[in-house]
Write a protein that holds these residues in place. Structure first.
Motif, PDB file in Angstrom:
ATOM      1  N   UNK A 115       7.973   5.155   1.462  1.00 28.34           N
ATOM      2  CA  UNK A 115       6.785   5.388   0.636  1.00 28.34           C
ATOM      3  C   UNK A 115       6.843   4.597  -0.658  1.00 28.34           C
ATOM      4  N   UNK A 116       8.040   4.466  -1.243  1.00 31.37           N
ATOM      5  CA  UNK A 116       8.161   3.730  -2.507  1.00 31.37           C
ATOM      6  C   UNK A 116       7.840   2.256  -2.320  1.00 31.37           C
ATOM      7  N   UNK A 117       8.256   1.672  -1.198  1.00 31.55           N
ATOM      8  CA  UNK A 117       7.935   0.271  -0.941  1.00 31.55           C
ATOM      9  C   UNK A 117       6.455   0.109  -0.584  1.00 31.55           C
ATOM     10  N   UNK A 118       5.887   1.093   0.106  1.00 32.49           N
ATOM     11  CA  UNK A 118       4.479   1.021   0.483  1.00 32.49           C
ATOM     12  C   UNK A 118       3.559   1.112  -0.727  1.00 32.49           C
ATOM     13  N   UNK A 119       4.063   1.650  -1.825  1.00 33.71           N
ATOM     14  CA  UNK A 119       3.227   1.797  -3.020  1.00 33.71           C
ATOM     15  C   UNK A 119       2.911   0.451  -3.661  1.00 33.71           C
ATOM     16  N   UNK A 153      14.220  -3.802  -1.167  1.00 31.07           N
ATOM     17  CA  UNK A 153      13.516  -3.927  -2.447  1.00 31.07           C
ATOM     18  C   UNK A 153      13.583  -5.357  -2.967  1.00 31.07           C
ATOM     19  N   UNK A 154      14.753  -5.981  -2.816  1.00 33.26           N
ATOM     20  CA  UNK A 154      14.921  -7.362  -3.273  1.00 33.26           C
ATOM     21  C   UNK A 154      13.988  -8.292  -2.511  1.00 33.26           C
ATOM     22  N   UNK A 155      13.962  -8.164  -1.189  1.00 29.98           N
ATOM     23  CA  UNK A 155      13.073  -9.002  -0.386  1.00 29.98           C
ATOM     24  C   UNK A 155      11.608  -8.741  -0.733  1.00 29.98           C
ATOM     25  N   UNK A 156      11.249  -7.463  -0.838  1.00 28.59           N
ATOM     26  CA  UNK A 156       9.855  -7.124  -1.121  1.00 28.59           C
ATOM     27  C   UNK A 156       9.408  -7.714  -2.452  1.00 28.59           C
ATOM     28  N   UNK A 157      10.264  -7.632  -3.463  1.00 24.94           N
ATOM     29  CA  UNK A 157       9.919  -8.189  -4.774  1.00 24.94           C
ATOM     30  C   UNK A 157       9.780  -9.708  -4.701  1.00 24.94           C
ATOM     31  N   UNK A 158      10.707 -10.349  -3.981  1.00 19.15           N
ATOM     32  CA  UNK A 158      10.669 -11.808  -3.869  1.00 19.15           C
ATOM     33  C   UNK A 158       9.438 -12.293  -3.116  1.00 19.15           C
TER      34      UNK A 158
END
Length: 239
Positions: free
Chosen positions: A50-54, A21-26
């Motif tokens: 699924x939550x990250x794919x959203x 999640x940290x990487x995805x947000x950054x």
């Protein structure tokens, strides 16, 4: 060959949901998609995927390889995640690929965008010696082209290959198939466990549709800056 925009996928290879999640947000807005594979999916589960794919385009890289019915059933179960790209192994054969394409067409016949089905050819960690160890007595290049022809005929939208095979695949298959290229290392980066590698600019000039970069981004002191530097290199390569 037509000029194409080469897009960047960041491989979030971790067993930690918080870290991913940290990487995805950054990296939001810095990369074109994120990749989640076996490590994250097995450790965190499909709800976490699924939550990250959203929030971002997803390359779901699970490399399914089994009898045709089992792989088709697996893809049907994964369809609610709605990834942009999904992988199966070309070595599963034409029937497995054809059944996989059919089940995705069926699952997305309601107007939603269907995931692109990608066939993995020869892993970028393998070389001619590695292939010989499993009874394939040819070069990675020849094996990739052989598998690529079969996979595209059977219904794959594209292929996963190393950058060293892009030109041969374009010569054999034209501009149609999407080529997703792991084993990309910016100049000066460690090769880690990859054997058939290129820089982002080299892959872009060769005709990659997508490049996949993991540790050079996620292990950087500033992952967003590392990703932006690769995007700048990709843009300059196609000018």
């Amino acid at each position: 060959m037509s000029i194409r925009r080469t897009r960047l996928i960041a491989a979030l290879d971790t067993a930690s949901h918080d870290q991913a999640q940290h990487w995805a947000a950054a990296l939001e807005g810095k990369v074109d998609a994120i990749k989640l594979g076996l490590e994250f999916t097995y450790a965190c589960g499909l709800d976490a995927v699924k939550s990250l794919a959203a929030r971002q385009e997803l390359f779901l890289d699970l490399k399914l390889h089994d009898i045709p019915n089992t792989v088709a059933s697996g893809l049907r179960a994964l369809a609610p995640i709605q990834p942009s790209l999904m992988t199966i192994h070309a070595l599963g054969g034409a029937e497995m690929i054809s059944r996989s394409r059919a089940v995705l067409e069926e699952a997305f016949d309601d107007g939603r965008k269907r995931p692109k089905l990608l066939a993995v050819t020869v892993l970028t960690s393998m070389n001619e010696e590695s292939l010989a160890e499993i009874g394939i007595n040819t070069t990675p290049l020849k094996e990739v082209v052989r598998l690529g022809r079969m996979a595209v005929r059977a219904g794959a939208d594209g292929l996963v290959c190393s950058a060293h095979e892009i030109t041969a695949l374009r010569d054999a298959l034209g501009d149609g198939p999407e080529l997703v290229v792991p084993g990309i290392r910016p100049a000066g980066s460690s090769t880690d466990d990859q054997k058939r590698i290129m820089t982002p600019a080299q892959a872009a000039r060769a005709g990659a549709d997508w490049i996949v970069v993991g540790r050079p981004i996620t292990r950087a002191n500033d992952p967003a800056a590392a990703a932006q530097a690769i995007q700048d290199e990709l843009q300059a390569a196609t000018l």
